[in-house]
Design an enzyme around this catalytic site. Sequence first.
Site, short mmCIF file in Angstrom:
data_model
loop_
_atom_site.label_atom_id
_atom_site.label_comp_id
_atom_site.label_asym_id
_atom_site.label_seq_id
_atom_site.Cartn_x
_atom_site.Cartn_y
_atom_site.Cartn_z
N GLU A 99 -10.55 -2.34 4.37
CA GLU A 99 -9.21 -1.83 4.67
C GLU A 99 -9.06 -0.43 4.07
OE1 GLU A 99 -6.52 -5.83 4.72
OE2 GLU A 99 -6.77 -4.96 2.74
N ASP A 129 0.77 -1.25 0.00
CA ASP A 129 0.00 0.00 0.00
C ASP A 129 0.81 1.31 0.00
OD1 ASP A 129 -1.51 -2.13 0.85
OD2 ASP A 129 -2.28 -1.16 2.64
C1 FRU Z 1 -3.92 -3.58 2.71
C2 FRU Z 1 -3.29 -3.99 4.02
C3 FRU Z 1 -3.66 -3.03 5.11
C4 FRU Z 1 -2.54 -3.20 6.10
C5 FRU Z 1 -1.36 -3.44 5.20
C6 FRU Z 1 -0.35 -4.38 5.76
O1 FRU Z 1 -3.25 -4.04 1.59
O2 FRU Z 1 -3.69 -5.31 4.35
O3 FRU Z 1 -4.93 -3.22 5.65
O4 FRU Z 1 -2.37 -2.08 6.92
O5 FRU Z 1 -1.87 -3.95 3.98
O6 FRU Z 1 0.80 -4.41 4.97
#
Ligand code: FRU
Length: 504
Positions: A227, A48
Amino acid sequence: MIPKIKWLLLILCFAFFQTANSQTKDAAYMEKHRPQIHFSPKKGWMNDPNGMVFFNDKYHLFYQYNPDSTVWGPMHWGHAVSTDLVHWEELTIALYPDALGTIFSGSAVIDKNNTAGFGANTMVAIYTSHSHAMEKDGFEKVETQSIAYSLDEGITWIKYKGNPVLPNSGIRDFRDPKVSWYEPTKKWIMALATMDHITFYSSPDLKNWTEESKFGKNIGAHGGVWECPDIFPLQHEGKQVWVLMVNINPGGPNGGSATQYFTGGFDGHTFTPDDTEIKWIDYGPDDYAGITWSNTGNRKVFIGWMSNWAYANIVPTVNWRSANTVVRELAIEKAGDKYLVSSAPIKEIDVLKATSYDAKNVKAKNINITTKTGKLNGPAILKLTADELKEFNITISNNTGEKVAFGYDKTANQYFIDRSQSGNVNFVKDFGNKIVAPRFSANKNTDITLVIDVASVEVFADKGLSVLTAIFFPTSDYTDITISSKDGFVIKTLNLSHLTSAWK
Ligand code: FRU
């Protein structure tokens, strides 16, 4: 004599190291499948985009980063900066795991009024601390929200002593805070993903948070966990329309992860949706966890992670894994009585244009346009307009018969991408499945922009009302673009621009 030889040797050594050094520098972004106009880390794993914030003429991009491996692992925040959202410079790692856990996704703000007491105009990051130690003990409350601040434009960070600023209320998935300033109540607003809904919190100082409301338990897509939310207003014909984006994994329209959104109103406490229809920012499989930059005024620019949890850890790249999408500008469009969010590649991308080919009134039944425009030799942007909209296929291919096709299916009124013969498709089951997006525009005309890089295509149809992003891994780079249409149609304007690499 002897000293002269010594000097000569010294000069030769120096010249050799200089060349070797510049070769390594160039080679770093030249590996097979390495995107040339999309940000990717030099080495290691990225997911992300995080904490994007504009400050002192620089766009900061932080990201979920595992420096020591090309698969997901202990999360840090990597850091890159750009002055134009096109050329990126990777900097040193911003945030390292600590006693509270690894550093999951979150956001960053500029605290202009010194509400937190770290100093006026301090950059403050708000992120999720994820404790793998507690997870091992079967403890549910593994995720809490923490803050850190930087007094030197994001290079070094000081973690706040009072962390976590938002303890876990008993929900296993409790993460990805997106914080913004809400002027009418003079408070910070946090949108937090809390398993199957969004919880809004407010704070006067980024340290003390009060729950305001919950949204979405029975609304929207719920094929996976919620998320990375984002909430922001966009202006449309003098009206303010609030957009709430919610990333979801799995459960996307073409499988795996994707970003849904709602339009509506927000009063600093509660988000009220205009309708309950399920809409996606990008219907393709490879735009996830996208959020917008903070501190950019009314302009809302967005970037997503150009991959999908269904296969991100096993895509066939070697030194690094994953790139981001191109930066996109978001806008509200009205289709019938509905508000839709459109995305378009930012205009700054034009700085990469090297050569440009323009044609008008081209009869398209089956034409290889790269015989006229010059073969693809890296990234390119193709734009087409026509007064009518017929079924068509735009195929990008190499000379070994590998290809990716984008097109329009009139009967289904859908755009599609077919990457079933795009090259290496067998590293995961279903990679070759057809990808579709509904057409929302009721206009009679064709308006298509394709952003093509060595390992991806991003389609913006009808001025970004229908968007599709897909990655691919051909065994040799694509060189040709062919447009075919069984009924034939007249392309009113055609532009193909070859782009230079953003790494040069
Ligand atoms: C989304 C996610 C988020 C989390 C991160 C962990 O892709 O799962 O929810 O904070 O990636 O790397």
